[in-house]
Design a protein around this motif. Structure first.
Motif, mmCIF file in Angstrom:
data_model
loop_
_atom_site.group_PDB
_atom_site.id
_atom_site.type_symbol
_atom_site.label_atom_id
_atom_site.label_comp_id
_atom_site.label_asym_id
_atom_site.label_seq_id
_atom_site.Cartn_x
_atom_site.Cartn_y
_atom_site.Cartn_z
ATOM 1 N N LEU A 162 0.833 -1.195 0.000
ATOM 2 C CA LEU A 162 0.000 0.000 0.000
ATOM 3 C C LEU A 162 0.867 1.244 0.000
ATOM 4 O O LEU A 162 1.943 1.249 0.606
ATOM 5 C CB LEU A 162 -0.868 0.029 1.263
ATOM 6 N N ASN A 163 0.365 2.314 -0.641
ATOM 7 C CA ASN A 163 1.094 3.580 -0.529
ATOM 8 C C ASN A 163 0.677 4.246 0.784
ATOM 9 O O ASN A 163 -0.259 3.813 1.452
ATOM 10 C CB ASN A 163 0.866 4.479 -1.753
ATOM 11 N N TRP A 164 1.401 5.314 1.179
ATOM 12 C CA TRP A 164 1.165 5.929 2.481
ATOM 13 C C TRP A 164 -0.260 6.440 2.638
ATOM 14 O O TRP A 164 -0.877 6.308 3.692
ATOM 15 C CB TRP A 164 2.184 7.031 2.751
ATOM 16 N N LYS A 165 -0.841 7.016 1.584
ATOM 17 C CA LYS A 165 -2.215 7.521 1.669
ATOM 18 C C LYS A 165 -3.204 6.390 1.954
ATOM 19 O O LYS A 165 -4.134 6.552 2.735
ATOM 20 C CB LYS A 165 -2.595 8.276 0.401
ATOM 21 N N GLU A 166 -2.991 5.226 1.329
ATOM 22 C CA GLU A 166 -3.860 4.074 1.580
ATOM 23 C C GLU A 166 -3.689 3.564 3.017
ATOM 24 O O GLU A 166 -4.664 3.199 3.668
ATOM 25 C CB GLU A 166 -3.558 2.951 0.588
ATOM 26 N N ILE A 167 -2.446 3.549 3.502
ATOM 27 C CA ILE A 167 -2.176 3.125 4.876
ATOM 28 C C ILE A 167 -2.880 4.072 5.848
ATOM 29 O O ILE A 167 -3.527 3.632 6.804
ATOM 30 C CB ILE A 167 -0.664 3.067 5.150
ATOM 31 N N GLN A 168 -2.782 5.379 5.594
ATOM 32 C CA GLN A 168 -3.459 6.356 6.455
ATOM 33 C C GLN A 168 -4.963 6.137 6.473
ATOM 34 O O GLN A 168 -5.604 6.225 7.524
ATOM 35 C CB GLN A 168 -3.159 7.776 5.981
ATOM 36 N N LYS A 169 -5.547 5.873 5.325
ATOM 37 C CA LYS A 169 -6.994 5.694 5.213
ATOM 38 C C LYS A 169 -7.458 4.426 5.943
ATOM 39 O O LYS A 169 -8.444 4.452 6.669
ATOM 40 C CB LYS A 169 -7.385 5.613 3.735
ATOM 41 N N ARG A 170 -6.726 3.332 5.800
ATOM 42 C CA ARG A 170 -7.142 2.058 6.379
ATOM 43 C C ARG A 170 -6.778 1.884 7.855
ATOM 44 O O ARG A 170 -7.455 1.149 8.571
ATOM 45 C CB ARG A 170 -6.508 0.894 5.599
ATOM 46 N N PHE A 171 -5.695 2.540 8.291
ATOM 47 C CA PHE A 171 -5.169 2.274 9.626
ATOM 48 C C PHE A 171 -5.026 3.528 10.480
ATOM 49 O O PHE A 171 -4.147 3.603 11.339
ATOM 50 C CB PHE A 171 -3.816 1.555 9.513
ATOM 51 N N ASP A 172 -5.903 4.508 10.296
ATOM 52 C CA ASP A 172 -5.843 5.744 11.067
ATOM 53 C C ASP A 172 -5.946 5.434 12.562
ATOM 54 O O ASP A 172 -6.772 4.612 12.972
ATOM 55 C CB ASP A 172 -6.961 6.684 10.643
ATOM 56 N N GLN A 173 -5.108 6.065 13.364
ATOM 57 C CA GLN A 173 -5.064 5.902 14.814
ATOM 58 C C GLN A 173 -4.624 4.502 15.238
ATOM 59 O O GLN A 173 -5.024 4.003 16.295
ATOM 60 C CB GLN A 173 -6.404 6.255 15.459
ATOM 61 N N GLU A 174 -3.788 3.857 14.410
ATOM 62 C CA GLU A 174 -3.261 2.540 14.749
ATOM 63 C C GLU A 174 -1.748 2.517 14.594
ATOM 64 O O GLU A 174 -1.172 3.288 13.840
ATOM 65 C CB GLU A 174 -3.857 1.462 13.838
ATOM 66 N N TRP A 175 -1.143 1.598 15.313
ATOM 67 C CA TRP A 175 0.265 1.284 15.130
ATOM 68 C C TRP A 175 0.351 0.248 14.019
ATOM 69 O O TRP A 175 -0.474 -0.672 13.960
ATOM 70 C CB TRP A 175 0.849 0.692 16.415
ATOM 71 N N VAL A 176 1.302 0.414 13.106
ATOM 72 C CA VAL A 176 1.491 -0.554 12.034
ATOM 73 C C VAL A 176 2.958 -0.963 11.958
ATOM 74 O O VAL A 176 3.861 -0.165 12.221
ATOM 75 C CB VAL A 176 1.027 -0.028 10.649
ATOM 76 N N GLU A 177 3.162 -2.218 11.616
ATOM 77 C CA GLU A 177 4.499 -2.706 11.300
ATOM 78 C C GLU A 177 4.530 -2.951 9.798
ATOM 79 O O GLU A 177 3.699 -3.695 9.275
ATOM 80 C CB GLU A 177 4.814 -3.998 12.039
ATOM 81 N N LEU A 178 5.466 -2.303 9.119
ATOM 82 C CA LEU A 178 5.587 -2.437 7.676
ATOM 83 C C LEU A 178 6.791 -3.296 7.321
ATOM 84 O O LEU A 178 7.865 -3.147 7.900
ATOM 85 C CB LEU A 178 5.764 -1.061 7.024
ATOM 86 N N VAL A 179 6.592 -4.170 6.349
ATOM 87 C CA VAL A 179 7.691 -4.936 5.764
ATOM 88 C C VAL A 179 7.713 -4.609 4.273
ATOM 89 O O VAL A 179 6.743 -4.068 3.743
ATOM 90 C CB VAL A 179 7.528 -6.452 6.001
#
Length: 85
Positions: A5-22
């Protein structure tokens, strides 16, 4: 999840969450990665920390998505000063 996912998609799907990216791309001059695959996510930091320790990858990025919110009923007073008496 194995979708990159690009950053905008990550922001939209996971707002207010911690994420681990690989498999992520992160320009050192930018505050956030440009894209990545979300391996783990949670809105609870303790749960997130527990999850990332399960079968950890060799390389990953840990990011909070969104602006941190102050818990309800918490008052911050930046004008308080300790005065010696």
């Amino acid at each position: 999840m194995s979708e990159k996912l690009n950053w905008k998609e990550i922001q939209k799907r996971f707002d207010q969450e911690w994420v681990e990216l690989v498999d992520y791309e992160w320009d050192e001059t930018k505050p956030y990665p440009s894209e990545g695959i979300v391996r783990v996510h949670s809105n609870n930091r303790k749960e997130f920390d527990r999850l990332i320790l399960q079968d950890p990858p060799e390389d990953s990025a840990l990011v909070f998505v969104g602006k941190r919110k102050r818990p309800e009923n918490v008052v911050l007073n930046f004008n308080m000063r300790h005065q010696a008496r």
